[in-house]
Motif scaffolding. Structure first.
Motif, PDB file in Angstrom:
ATOM      1  N   GLU A   1      45.299  32.334  40.568  1.00 47.83           N
ATOM      2  CA  GLU A   1      45.830  33.607  41.067  1.00 47.83           C
ATOM      3  C   GLU A   1      47.028  34.056  40.238  1.00 47.83           C
TER       4      GLU A   1
ATOM      5  N   ASP B   1      47.235  39.168  42.991  1.00 48.52           N
ATOM      6  CA  ASP B   1      46.659  38.515  44.174  1.00 48.52           C
ATOM      7  C   ASP B   1      47.649  38.416  45.331  1.00 48.52           C
ATOM      8  N   CYS B   2      48.897  38.172  45.003  1.00 45.62           N
ATOM      9  CA  CYS B   2      49.911  37.980  46.047  1.00 45.62           C
ATOM     10  C   CYS B   2      51.247  38.473  45.514  1.00 45.62           C
TER      11      CYS B   2
ATOM     12  N   LEU C   1      48.474  45.395  44.287  1.00 40.75           N
ATOM     13  CA  LEU C   1      47.713  44.300  44.892  1.00 40.75           C
ATOM     14  C   LEU C   1      46.210  44.561  44.825  1.00 40.75           C
ATOM     15  N   LYS C   2      45.457  43.487  44.651  1.00 43.10           N
ATOM     16  CA  LYS C   2      44.008  43.571  44.738  1.00 43.10           C
ATOM     17  C   LYS C   2      43.596  43.815  46.185  1.00 43.10           C
TER      18      LYS C   2
ATOM     19  N   GLY D   1      44.583  41.425  48.854  1.00 41.28           N
ATOM     20  CA  GLY D   1      45.802  40.792  48.369  1.00 41.28           C
ATOM     21  C   GLY D   1      46.849  40.666  49.457  1.00 41.28           C
TER      22      GLY D   1
END
Length: 241
Positions: A63, A124-125, A149-150, A153
């Motif tokens: 990630e 991811d985060c 963010l995804k 996410g």
């Protein structure tokens, strides 16, 4: 969206750009002693809060995790052993230089919450600890965090919040008198710590901040109180497309 952080500080009314310059100056002044001051101000409890915060972020191998307003990298290092790529983003190069280590696996990038140096849907985060109250435009920063963010996410924010009524008078007395005195004695900057305390006072309480996060487009918004609400961890997810 009305920004709760705009307006006056103390007896002085400041524009967003003046506030931005003030914040940058504050963190140049406090950078060399920032981590020591955090230990003194919180009796070391902030380290326990940050460990819990990093565990809740639960970064995974492969990630990309961004620690926004990551400063000296103390929270990012708690996540670096996960195998994730961990990037510290902070507008203060002085803070990042104070924390950088020769053997760091962390990446350090200069950037502001309202203008993150990442493409849409690439992270991811994203975590931020004790920094969201120092952005110039809170609503814009939350929208920008949502952008990078995804889908799916994770957004986690650790911030000082509204303590329980039972301890609130004692906490307010400590923060308004002892912390500026410590700032003068240890960091040589009482005015910087007066600003930091004022920024805590002005920050939205737990439900109000959760509402702002929802307004920025996040789902599954919740919070966990720490030390009777002196601090809180807000957690949210970007909806899947």
């Amino acid at each position: 969206m009305t920004d709760p952080l705009s307006g006056s500080f103390g007896t002085e009314t400041v524009s967003p750009e003046e506030r931005r310059a003030l914040i940058r100056r504050v963190f140049v002044e406090v950078a060399p002693r920032y981590d020591v001051m955090n230990d003194l101000m919180s009796f070391g409890i902030h380290r326990l809060w940050k460990r819990q915060f990093a565990a809740l972020a639960a970064p995974k191998r492969g990630e990309t995790v961004v620690d926004l307003a990551g400063g000296t990298g103390d929270v990012a290092r708690l996540m670096a052993g996960s195998g994730a790529r961990v990037v510290v983003v902070d507008p203060s190069t002085a803070m990042m230089c104070a924390g950088r280590r020769p053997d760091d696996a962390l990446e350090f990038v200069a950037g502001e919450g309202e203008r993150l140096p990442f493409g849409a849907g690439t992270i991811d985060c994203l975590t931020i600890s004790f920094g969201i109250r120092n952005v110039t435009h809170l609503g814009e920063a939350l929208t920008e965090i949502h952008r990078v963010l995804k889908p799916g996410g994770r957004f986690l924010c650790l911030e000082f919040s509204r303590p329980h009524a039972i301890i609130r008078p004692f906490y307010q007395a400590w923060s308004s008198t002892a912390i500026p005195a410590l700032g003068a004695a240890i960091a040589g900057s009482p005015s910087a710590y007066r600003y930091l305390i004022e920024s805590i006072r002005r920050f939205p309480d737990q439900p109000a901040f959760a509402h702002l996060i929802e307004q920025a487009g996040f789902a599954e918004v919740r919070w966990i109180n720490l030390s009777f609400g002196i601090a809180a961890i807000h957690i949210a997810t970007k909806r899947n497309a």
